[in-house]
Motif scaffolding. Sequence first.
Motif, mmCIF file in Angstrom:
data_model
loop_
_atom_site.group_PDB
_atom_site.id
_atom_site.type_symbol
_atom_site.label_atom_id
_atom_site.label_comp_id
_atom_site.label_asym_id
_atom_site.label_seq_id
_atom_site.Cartn_x
_atom_site.Cartn_y
_atom_site.Cartn_z
ATOM 1 N N PRO A 139 0.795 -1.227 0.000
ATOM 2 C CA PRO A 139 0.000 0.000 0.000
ATOM 3 C C PRO A 139 0.833 1.285 0.000
ATOM 4 N N SER A 140 2.020 1.260 0.602
ATOM 5 C CA SER A 140 2.831 2.482 0.650
ATOM 6 C C SER A 140 3.285 2.908 -0.748
ATOM 7 N N VAL A 141 3.621 1.953 -1.602
ATOM 8 C CA VAL A 141 4.013 2.280 -2.973
ATOM 9 C C VAL A 141 2.808 2.764 -3.761
ATOM 10 N N LEU A 142 1.673 2.124 -3.577
ATOM 11 C CA LEU A 142 0.449 2.562 -4.261
ATOM 12 C C LEU A 142 0.085 3.986 -3.872
ATOM 13 N N GLU A 143 0.282 4.325 -2.605
ATOM 14 C CA GLU A 143 -0.002 5.681 -2.138
ATOM 15 C C GLU A 143 0.950 6.691 -2.787
ATOM 16 N N LYS A 144 2.226 6.325 -2.900
ATOM 17 C CA LYS A 144 3.195 7.222 -3.541
ATOM 18 C C LYS A 144 2.884 7.424 -5.021
ATOM 19 N N VAL A 145 2.412 6.385 -5.683
ATOM 20 C CA VAL A 145 2.031 6.508 -7.088
ATOM 21 C C VAL A 145 0.784 7.373 -7.208
ATOM 22 N N GLU A 146 -0.193 7.141 -6.351
ATOM 23 C CA GLU A 146 -1.448 7.902 -6.389
ATOM 24 C C GLU A 146 -1.212 9.385 -6.106
ATOM 25 N N ASN A 147 -0.329 9.700 -5.174
ATOM 26 C CA ASN A 147 -0.044 11.093 -4.810
ATOM 27 C C ASN A 147 1.041 11.722 -5.688
ATOM 28 N N LYS A 148 1.465 11.008 -6.710
ATOM 29 C CA LYS A 148 2.464 11.476 -7.686
ATOM 30 C C LYS A 148 3.811 11.801 -7.045
#
Length: 187
Positions: free
Chosen positions: A156-165
Amino acid sequence: MKKLHYTLFLFFLVFKISSQNVQVDIITNQNDTIKEFRLKKDYLLENLMVLDLEKKLFVVNGKGEKKEFFPNEVKSFSFTRENKRFEFIAIDDNVFGLLLYSNKLKLLKVIKPGYTTVNFYVIVRPNNGKKSFMEAMGLGRLISKKVISREITDCPSVLEKVENKILKISGEEGVIELIKEYESSCF
């Protein structure tokens, strides 16, 4: 004018001779190493090389005998060309993928030919060998957030970084950075 033609002829002759002298190291399914073969072709572009070598490896030995190796026959093969090391790994005994990154995770590149070619980036995980196939579509050959969230569900931490650009996936270097972040955060 004759000097120019002669010089060009010598240049292409030397180029052709050097291109056929690329030694290939082949690792068989029994973990034997074969070093007696050389590449049959030279490749000007990396993507053309990937396209040509993903279905079979076509090589020649010192006696001029030709041989083909398929993904179900060898684990991997590698060679050095223009001071750069290229390694191809068999994926599910079906296709060879160009190794782009290897540590705990492996990142491979496969190109699907067709009307428009599509780059696929394959993630191989160390613990269970699970593979994820992420297609890079569109003019910029980018991997969409939707594809990333479909394939990297366990981090989830990587997905959050991708989502928040915070983590931008721009080109092949961006995909490698995504995998490095995925590896450091969740493996």
